[in-house]
Motif scaffolding. Structure first.
Motif, PDB file in Angstrom:
ATOM      1  N   GLY A   1      49.829  90.346  16.039  1.00  0.00           N
ATOM      2  CA  GLY A   1      48.935  90.413  14.890  1.00  0.00           C
ATOM      3  C   GLY A   1      49.631  90.223  13.555  1.00  0.00           C
TER       4      GLY A   1
ATOM      5  N   SER B   1      53.597  86.867  16.247  1.00  0.00           N
ATOM      6  CA  SER B   1      52.231  86.438  15.936  1.00  0.00           C
ATOM      7  C   SER B   1      51.237  87.050  16.909  1.00  0.00           C
ATOM      8  N   SER B   2      51.642  87.211  18.176  1.00  0.00           N
ATOM      9  CA  SER B   2      50.756  87.808  19.176  1.00  0.00           C
ATOM     10  C   SER B   2      50.526  89.301  18.917  1.00  0.00           C
TER      11      SER B   2
ATOM     12  N   TYR C   1      52.438  79.955  11.983  1.00  0.00           N
ATOM     13  CA  TYR C   1      52.567  78.752  11.160  1.00  0.00           C
ATOM     14  C   TYR C   1      54.004  78.245  11.256  1.00  0.00           C
TER      15      TYR C   1
ATOM     16  N   ARG D   1      49.536  75.244  10.749  1.00  0.00           N
ATOM     17  CA  ARG D   1      49.124  76.210  11.765  1.00  0.00           C
ATOM     18  C   ARG D   1      49.432  75.667  13.159  1.00  0.00           C
TER      19      ARG D   1
ATOM     20  N   ARG E   1      48.624  75.300  16.870  1.00  0.00           N
ATOM     21  CA  ARG E   1      47.480  75.429  17.777  1.00  0.00           C
ATOM     22  C   ARG E   1      47.864  76.222  19.024  1.00  0.00           C
TER      23      ARG E   1
ATOM     24  N   ALA F   1      48.200  79.463  19.177  1.00  0.00           N
ATOM     25  CA  ALA F   1      48.848  80.738  18.858  1.00  0.00           C
ATOM     26  C   ALA F   1      48.203  81.305  17.596  1.00  0.00           C
ATOM     27  N   LYS F   2      47.715  82.513  17.677  1.00  0.00           N
ATOM     28  CA  LYS F   2      47.093  83.149  16.515  1.00  0.00           C
ATOM     29  C   LYS F   2      48.173  83.563  15.508  1.00  0.00           C
ATOM     30  N   ASN F   3      47.843  83.437  14.247  1.00  0.00           N
ATOM     31  CA  ASN F   3      48.702  83.941  13.154  1.00  0.00           C
ATOM     32  C   ASN F   3      50.046  83.233  13.043  1.00  0.00           C
TER      33      ASN F   3
ATOM     34  N   LYS G   1      51.210  87.968  10.712  1.00  0.00           N
ATOM     35  CA  LYS G   1      51.175  86.591  10.233  1.00  0.00           C
ATOM     36  C   LYS G   1      52.614  86.097  10.142  1.00  0.00           C
TER      37      LYS G   1
ATOM     38  N   TYR H   1      53.403  86.126   4.374  1.00  0.00           N
ATOM     39  CA  TYR H   1      53.728  86.273   5.794  1.00  0.00           C
ATOM     40  C   TYR H   1      54.354  87.638   6.042  1.00  0.00           C
TER      41      TYR H   1
END
Length: 322
Positions: free
Chosen positions: A44, A41-42, A80, A72, A74, A76-78, A46, A143
């Motif tokens: 980029g 996820s880091s 789930y 989602r 919290r 952490a971007k992208n 998904k 994803y």
């Protein structure tokens, strides 16, 4: 020092759609899966992390409320997460396959739609279609990567053997249906049942193709990566040996072995003796799988791994360039 070479960095160079983590209970499988999901996820991508464990712990490790809906994470971007259980799989099965099963059954017997609830309660239905759910997620392309924290070893092996077992069941069902086909036709004419566009034979054929598709997907090393997590103790090593042997039997290659909770810098008599014991089993693993598996040693941390910051520490070990 973090032991000999070994890293998951090749998963960046040769990306997979599904990364599966397996091993016996209590070896840190969920921790490694969560750290890997954070890594993707880091970058980029998904990413969805799934737990199919009967006692899931994604909520605890991410410190968020994760349930049967894709949630989602919290901090952490992208990223789930979802904890999928038997009830959710059965409900998905009823929505996806219920109408066609009812259509076929109602051409043979005068039944109400509630018959679907009875069929859905058949032993193994939830497990057999867990893999269909995973495959559906991948093919939906919502994803980039699906990280699957599987149930403890024995259940995972059973789950992965089910497509082949299911195919055998469908072949037997097809033989029975063909032997009764003429009788069913006469019965339908006698009691005035309507003729369906899809016969039980059509459904059997469709499910057989689905089971074969799942097997082929799991065996495709360009799409699926299986990682075994263990600890440097006798039971962990012996179960790892069994797991890898079983997976080889299914034609599913194991790409990496993670040895968790390794003591690198002992600072007392207890830890020195513990490290000496661990090194014996680490040597066994390295000698047995030398040149065939990428082996990664993860240190025993002096604190509980919970929350994004602590998981990033594990991620840095797993994906460190050697």
């Amino acid at each position: 020092m973090l032991g000999e070479e070994g890293s998951l960095v090749n998963l960046e160079r040769e990306p997979r759609k599904v990364v599966m983590f397996g091993g016996k209970g209590g070896v840190g499988k969920t921790t490694c899966a969560a750290a890997t999901a954070i890594h993707f996820s880091s970058m980029g991508k998904k990413t969805l992390i799934i737990s199919s464990d009967a006692m899931p712990s994604l909520s605890d490790i991410f410190e968020v409320n994760v349930g049967s809906k894709e949630t989602r994470v919290r901090g952490a971007k992208n990223l789930y997460a979802v904890e999928i259980g038997s009830e959710e799989v059965i409900e998905r099965w009823k929505k996806k396959f219920g109408p066609e099963v009812y259509e076929a059954l109602s051409t043979v017997l005068p039944v109400e739609y509630e018959i679907i609830n009875y069929v859905a309660g058949a032993p193994g239905i939830d497990e057999e279609f867990m893999l269909d759910y995973i495959l559906e997620l991948v093919e939906g392309e919502r994803y980039d990567v699906v990280v699957w924290d599987t149930a403890p070893a024995g259940h995972t092996l059973r789950l992965l053997s089910l497509p082949n077992v299911f195919i055998e069941h469908l072949e037997a069902a097809a033989r029975v249906y063909l032997s009764l086909q003429e009788y069913v036709k006469k019965l339908r004419e006698t009691i005035g049942l309507r003729k369906s566009k899809r016969t039980p034979m059509d459904i059997i054929s469709g499910w057989r193709k689905l089971a074969e598709k799942v097997v082929n997907f799991l065996r495709d090393k360009n799409k699926t990566e299986f990682i075994v997590v263990t600890i440097p103790e006798a039971l962990g090593v012996f179960q790892t040996r069994r797991l890898i042997k079983e997976f080889n039997g299914y034609g599913i290659p194991v790409g990496h072995i993670i040895i968790n909770n390794v003591i690198f810098e002992p600072d007392c008599k207890f830890h020195r003796e513990k490290r000496e014991m661990q090194q014996k089993y680490i040597k066994m693993i390295r000698e047995e799988y030398m040149g065939r598996k990428d082996i990664i040693e993860v240190p025993l941390f002096p604190y509980e791994i919970k929350g994004i910051k602590k998981l990033v520490e594990v991620e840095e070990v797993l994906f460190k360039e050697r």
